[in-house]
Write a protein that holds these residues in place. Structure first.
Motif, PDB file in Angstrom:
ATOM      1  N   ALA A 230       9.225  -1.965  15.360  1.00  0.00           N
ATOM      2  CA  ALA A 230       8.566  -1.219  14.271  1.00  0.00           C
ATOM      3  C   ALA A 230       9.280  -1.484  12.950  1.00  0.00           C
ATOM      4  O   ALA A 230       8.638  -1.646  11.902  1.00  0.00           O
ATOM      5  CB  ALA A 230       8.553   0.273  14.602  1.00  0.00           C
ATOM      6  N   GLY A 231      10.600  -1.524  12.981  1.00  0.00           N
ATOM      7  CA  GLY A 231      11.366  -1.790  11.763  1.00  0.00           C
ATOM      8  C   GLY A 231      11.091  -3.179  11.214  1.00  0.00           C
ATOM      9  O   GLY A 231      10.971  -3.376   9.996  1.00  0.00           O
ATOM     10  N   VAL A 232      10.976  -4.143  12.112  1.00  0.00           N
ATOM     11  CA  VAL A 232      10.696  -5.521  11.675  1.00  0.00           C
ATOM     12  C   VAL A 232       9.291  -5.610  11.073  1.00  0.00           C
ATOM     13  O   VAL A 232       9.084  -6.234  10.016  1.00  0.00           O
ATOM     14  CB  VAL A 232      10.879  -6.506  12.848  1.00  0.00           C
ATOM     15  CG1 VAL A 232      10.331  -7.885  12.510  1.00  0.00           C
ATOM     16  CG2 VAL A 232      12.356  -6.595  13.226  1.00  0.00           C
ATOM     17  N   LEU A 233       8.323  -4.944  11.709  1.00  0.00           N
ATOM     18  CA  LEU A 233       6.954  -4.955  11.157  1.00  0.00           C
ATOM     19  C   LEU A 233       6.929  -4.351   9.757  1.00  0.00           C
ATOM     20  O   LEU A 233       6.282  -4.871   8.849  1.00  0.00           O
ATOM     21  CB  LEU A 233       5.994  -4.173  12.066  1.00  0.00           C
ATOM     22  CG  LEU A 233       5.534  -4.872  13.341  1.00  0.00           C
ATOM     23  CD1 LEU A 233       4.620  -3.953  14.143  1.00  0.00           C
ATOM     24  CD2 LEU A 233       4.821  -6.189  13.031  1.00  0.00           C
ATOM     25  N   LYS A 234       7.656  -3.237   9.610  1.00  0.00           N
ATOM     26  CA  LYS A 234       7.695  -2.577   8.302  1.00  0.00           C
ATOM     27  C   LYS A 234       8.318  -3.508   7.249  1.00  0.00           C
ATOM     28  O   LYS A 234       7.816  -3.615   6.128  1.00  0.00           O
ATOM     29  CB  LYS A 234       8.529  -1.287   8.429  1.00  0.00           C
ATOM     30  CG  LYS A 234       8.319  -0.307   7.308  1.00  0.00           C
ATOM     31  CD  LYS A 234       8.956   1.037   7.641  1.00  0.00           C
ATOM     32  CE  LYS A 234       9.911   1.402   6.523  1.00  0.00           C
ATOM     33  NZ  LYS A 234      11.125   2.083   6.933  1.00  0.00           N
ATOM     34  N   LEU A 235       9.361  -4.190   7.628  1.00  0.00           N
ATOM     35  CA  LEU A 235      10.011  -5.124   6.699  1.00  0.00           C
ATOM     36  C   LEU A 235       9.055  -6.255   6.318  1.00  0.00           C
ATOM     37  O   LEU A 235       8.917  -6.619   5.148  1.00  0.00           O
ATOM     38  CB  LEU A 235      11.287  -5.693   7.335  1.00  0.00           C
ATOM     39  CG  LEU A 235      12.056  -6.718   6.505  1.00  0.00           C
ATOM     40  CD1 LEU A 235      12.587  -6.099   5.215  1.00  0.00           C
ATOM     41  CD2 LEU A 235      13.215  -7.307   7.311  1.00  0.00           C
ATOM     42  N   LEU A 236       8.357  -6.805   7.330  1.00  0.00           N
ATOM     43  CA  LEU A 236       7.432  -7.915   7.067  1.00  0.00           C
ATOM     44  C   LEU A 236       6.270  -7.454   6.180  1.00  0.00           C
ATOM     45  O   LEU A 236       5.810  -8.198   5.299  1.00  0.00           O
ATOM     46  CB  LEU A 236       6.907  -8.496   8.385  1.00  0.00           C
ATOM     47  CG  LEU A 236       7.945  -9.192   9.275  1.00  0.00           C
ATOM     48  CD1 LEU A 236       7.298  -9.685  10.578  1.00  0.00           C
ATOM     49  CD2 LEU A 236       8.623 -10.358   8.561  1.00  0.00           C
ATOM     50  N   GLU A 237       5.797  -6.221   6.407  1.00  0.00           N
ATOM     51  CA  GLU A 237       4.743  -5.661   5.541  1.00  0.00           C
ATOM     52  C   GLU A 237       5.248  -5.533   4.105  1.00  0.00           C
ATOM     53  O   GLU A 237       4.557  -5.868   3.150  1.00  0.00           O
ATOM     54  CB  GLU A 237       4.310  -4.275   6.053  1.00  0.00           C
ATOM     55  CG  GLU A 237       3.323  -4.331   7.206  1.00  0.00           C
ATOM     56  CD  GLU A 237       3.316  -3.023   8.014  1.00  0.00           C
ATOM     57  OE1 GLU A 237       2.812  -3.052   9.159  1.00  0.00           O
ATOM     58  OE2 GLU A 237       3.824  -1.979   7.510  1.00  0.00           O
ATOM     59  N   GLY A 238       6.479  -5.045   3.980  1.00  0.00           N
ATOM     60  CA  GLY A 238       7.083  -4.886   2.651  1.00  0.00           C
ATOM     61  C   GLY A 238       7.180  -6.219   1.916  1.00  0.00           C
ATOM     62  O   GLY A 238       6.888  -6.299   0.713  1.00  0.00           O
ATOM     63  N   PHE A 239       7.571  -7.258   2.634  1.00  0.00           N
ATOM     64  CA  PHE A 239       7.644  -8.592   2.009  1.00  0.00           C
ATOM     65  C   PHE A 239       6.275  -8.977   1.435  1.00  0.00           C
ATOM     66  O   PHE A 239       6.169  -9.489   0.325  1.00  0.00           O
ATOM     67  CB  PHE A 239       8.085  -9.649   3.021  1.00  0.00           C
ATOM     68  CG  PHE A 239       9.551  -9.593   3.393  1.00  0.00           C
ATOM     69  CD1 PHE A 239      10.526  -9.258   2.464  1.00  0.00           C
ATOM     70  CD2 PHE A 239       9.964  -9.913   4.699  1.00  0.00           C
ATOM     71  CE1 PHE A 239      11.876  -9.242   2.807  1.00  0.00           C
ATOM     72  CE2 PHE A 239      11.307  -9.891   5.054  1.00  0.00           C
ATOM     73  CZ  PHE A 239      12.259  -9.548   4.114  1.00  0.00           C
ATOM     74  N   LYS A 240       5.229  -8.725   2.214  1.00  0.00           N
ATOM     75  CA  LYS A 240       3.866  -9.068   1.751  1.00  0.00           C
ATOM     76  C   LYS A 240       3.513  -8.259   0.506  1.00  0.00           C
ATOM     77  O   LYS A 240       3.026  -8.812  -0.481  1.00  0.00           O
ATOM     78  CB  LYS A 240       2.837  -8.768   2.850  1.00  0.00           C
ATOM     79  CG  LYS A 240       2.858  -9.754   3.998  1.00  0.00           C
ATOM     80  CD  LYS A 240       2.272 -11.102   3.593  1.00  0.00           C
ATOM     81  CE  LYS A 240       2.577 -12.151   4.646  1.00  0.00           C
ATOM     82  NZ  LYS A 240       2.465 -13.523   4.179  1.00  0.00           N
ATOM     83  N   THR A 241       3.752  -6.945   0.569  1.00  0.00           N
ATOM     84  CA  THR A 241       3.407  -6.068  -0.561  1.00  0.00           C
ATOM     85  C   THR A 241       4.127  -6.508  -1.831  1.00  0.00           C
ATOM     86  O   THR A 241       3.552  -6.470  -2.922  1.00  0.00           O
ATOM     87  CB  THR A 241       3.832  -4.619  -0.238  1.00  0.00           C
ATOM     88  OG1 THR A 241       3.314  -4.285   1.052  1.00  0.00           O
ATOM     89  CG2 THR A 241       3.304  -3.633  -1.253  1.00  0.00           C
ATOM     90  N   ARG A 242       5.378  -6.911  -1.678  1.00  0.00           N
ATOM     91  CA  ARG A 242       6.177  -7.266  -2.856  1.00  0.00           C
ATOM     92  C   ARG A 242       6.042  -8.748  -3.236  1.00  0.00           C
ATOM     93  O   ARG A 242       6.699  -9.217  -4.151  1.00  0.00           O
ATOM     94  CB  ARG A 242       7.653  -6.912  -2.608  1.00  0.00           C
ATOM     95  CG  ARG A 242       7.894  -5.424  -2.299  1.00  0.00           C
ATOM     96  CD  ARG A 242       9.380  -5.064  -2.335  1.00  0.00           C
ATOM     97  NE  ARG A 242      10.171  -5.730  -1.308  1.00  0.00           N
ATOM     98  CZ  ARG A 242      10.308  -5.305  -0.047  1.00  0.00           C
ATOM     99  NH1 ARG A 242       9.714  -4.201   0.351  1.00  0.00           N
ATOM    100  NH2 ARG A 242      11.051  -5.987   0.812  1.00  0.00           N
ATOM    101  N   GLY A 243       5.233  -9.473  -2.485  1.00  0.00           N
ATOM    102  CA  GLY A 243       5.036 -10.892  -2.795  1.00  0.00           C
ATOM    103  C   GLY A 243       6.272 -11.747  -2.575  1.00  0.00           C
ATOM    104  O   GLY A 243       6.500 -12.729  -3.293  1.00  0.00           O
ATOM    105  N   VAL A 244       7.052 -11.398  -1.568  1.00  0.00           N
ATOM    106  CA  VAL A 244       8.281 -12.153  -1.280  1.00  0.00           C
ATOM    107  C   VAL A 244       7.924 -13.379  -0.431  1.00  0.00           C
ATOM    108  O   VAL A 244       7.159 -13.261   0.526  1.00  0.00           O
ATOM    109  CB  VAL A 244       9.296 -11.249  -0.528  1.00  0.00           C
ATOM    110  CG1 VAL A 244      10.599 -11.986  -0.284  1.00  0.00           C
ATOM    111  CG2 VAL A 244       9.533  -9.966  -1.311  1.00  0.00           C
ATOM    112  N   PRO A 245       8.460 -14.550  -0.792  1.00  0.00           N
ATOM    113  CA  PRO A 245       8.086 -15.767  -0.072  1.00  0.00           C
ATOM    114  C   PRO A 245       8.764 -15.905   1.298  1.00  0.00           C
ATOM    115  O   PRO A 245       9.828 -16.509   1.425  1.00  0.00           O
ATOM    116  CB  PRO A 245       8.548 -16.889  -1.013  1.00  0.00           C
ATOM    117  CG  PRO A 245       9.670 -16.288  -1.799  1.00  0.00           C
ATOM    118  CD  PRO A 245       9.370 -14.827  -1.921  1.00  0.00           C
ATOM    119  N   VAL A 246       8.128 -15.345   2.316  1.00  0.00           N
ATOM    120  CA  VAL A 246       8.610 -15.454   3.699  1.00  0.00           C
ATOM    121  C   VAL A 246       7.488 -16.108   4.500  1.00  0.00           C
ATOM    122  O   VAL A 246       6.355 -15.635   4.476  1.00  0.00           O
ATOM    123  CB  VAL A 246       8.936 -14.063   4.293  1.00  0.00           C
ATOM    124  CG1 VAL A 246       9.492 -14.194   5.696  1.00  0.00           C
ATOM    125  CG2 VAL A 246       9.899 -13.303   3.388  1.00  0.00           C
TER     126      VAL A 246
END
Ligand code: XIL
Length: 374
Positions: free
Chosen positions: A221-237
């Motif tokens: 769940a923590g990893v999903l939240k982090l990955l969602e955050g990257f998308k929201t903030r436009g972080v290149p992952v």
């Protein structure tokens, strides 16, 4: 070693009527599916008994089965950064030189292991001065740009951030860097944005060990939240690195997998639905809840590996599979979590005498059965 492999895979026909066909190596089986197979390797003095390129027996396994390599420790801050103002590239450069000489691509692991215990000791007590956020940003940007800049297009995939999620409560760890910068998010985002600038051609990966065994739901769940955050903030992952330090749950791999598979697929579906790729970055197996008997353990480990790979390889987003070591002889698992009943761990496809085990055949079979990547 090769003779052992021929026996294991089973040569068809008699030697008199048919020349023995060399069984295909893991890298060949992977290539036939548009995939790559790899392993970690280490630095070592020439001829030393280590999982190193300079150990001919280990190098032979790498050359036989791998189309991709990763340094087990030598690219980490603890290895590269004796101090805030110094870099020491000697060992990693030697590994890169050997890989280049053998035309083997290398993944970068890692640009930031976001946990205090895995950063250099000096970093936790570093004096960031009067403007700590700026100083911490400078330190991180300097590190990522220097490493990426040094290897240029020779490294085309980086674990930019490693293990930032605390499996206990799904929060992000704090380090000296994130405290100085004001938040873990600011730190991780900066690492990725800097990597994109410094290595524009590279796949940028968030790498973690949230796995499919029971007890990992909070971590996932923590990893999903982090990955969602990257998308929201436009972080290149670009991709999630699924470390895949697997743990057997008993002899009946099929029953275990039937239990674990559903939730695990839901996790992978969410990750891929967000547009992330997948990489198996560190595959090995801890033979837990199994008797000491070697044949029984090897069979269960092989079955568990096969079931896991069948699930994973069904995702076309997965193109690269890396082992965390080719042979039991040098595996980190023995030091990290030895068996309580003492017999040596058997986490890798080759045993401590460099003979292929059932796990090798299981990986080969999973690759042979995998759908072809476009
Ligand atoms: C491990 C190495 O194998 C050990 O030699 C070292 O002492 C600690 O790190 N997750 C990771 C890898 O991302 O870097 C770790 O490697 C294993 C777990």
């Amino acid at each position: 070693m090769l003779a052992g492999l021929a026996v294991l895979v089973g040569a068809r026909g008699s030697a008199a009527s048919e020349p023995e066909v060399a069984p295909r190596s893991l890298k060949q089986l992977a290539a036939a599916k548009g995939m790559r197979m790899g392993s970690s390797f280490a630095w070592g003095a020439q001829g030393a008994d280590r999982g190193s390129f300079a150990n001919p027996a280990y190098a032979a396994l790498l050359m036989r089965d791998c189309s991709l390599l990763v340094a087990e420790n030598e690219m980490k801050w603890q290895a590269l950064r004796p101090s805030a103002t110094q870099f020491d590239f000697a060992r990693f450069d030697a590994m890169m030189a050997w890989a280049d000489a053998n035309a083997l691509p290398v993944r970068g692991h890692n640009l930031l292991w976001h946990q205090p215990k895995w950063m250099p000791r000096w970093e936790e007590t570093h004096d960031f001065g009067a403007t700590p956020a700026r100083a911490a940003e400078r330190l991180l940007v300097d590190h990522v740009s220097t490493v990426c800049g040094r290897y240029g297009s020779r490294i085309r995939s980086y674990d930019v951030v490693n293990e930032a999620v605390d499996p206990k409560d799904a929060s992000l760890y704090q380090t000296a860097l994130s405290r100085a910068m004001g938040s873990p998010e600011a730190t991780l985002d900066l690492a990725f944005r800097t990597a994109r600038r410094a290595a524009p051609q590279a796949q940028l990966v968030y790498n973690d060990y949230m796995s499919w065994e029971p007890g990992n739901a909070t971590h996932r769940a923590g990893v999903l939240k982090l990955l969602e955050g990257f998308k929201t903030r436009g972080v290149p992952v670009d991709a999630l690195g699924v470390q895949s330090h697997l743990v057997t749950q008993g002899i009946d791999a099929r029953a275990t997998i039937a239990e674990l598979e559903g939730e695990w697929r839901r996790f992978l579906d969410e990750v891929t639905a967000m547009g992330y790729g997948l990489v198996i970055t560190e595959l090995d197996v801890r033979d837990n809840s199994l008797p000491a008997d070697v044949a029984v353990r090897d069979r269960a480990v092989a079955d568990f590996t096969r079931g896991y790979l069948d699930v994973m390889l069904a995702y076309p987003q997965l193109r690269d599979v890396l082992l965390w070591g080719m042979t039991d002889r040098y595996s980190w698992i023995e030091g990290f979590e030895p068996r309580k009943d003492k017999p040596r761990r058997r986490p890798c496809p080759y045993d401590a005498a460099f003979k292929p085990k059932p796990m090798y055949t299981a990986i080969a079979a999973a690759l042979a059965a995998a759908p072809h990547r476009a």
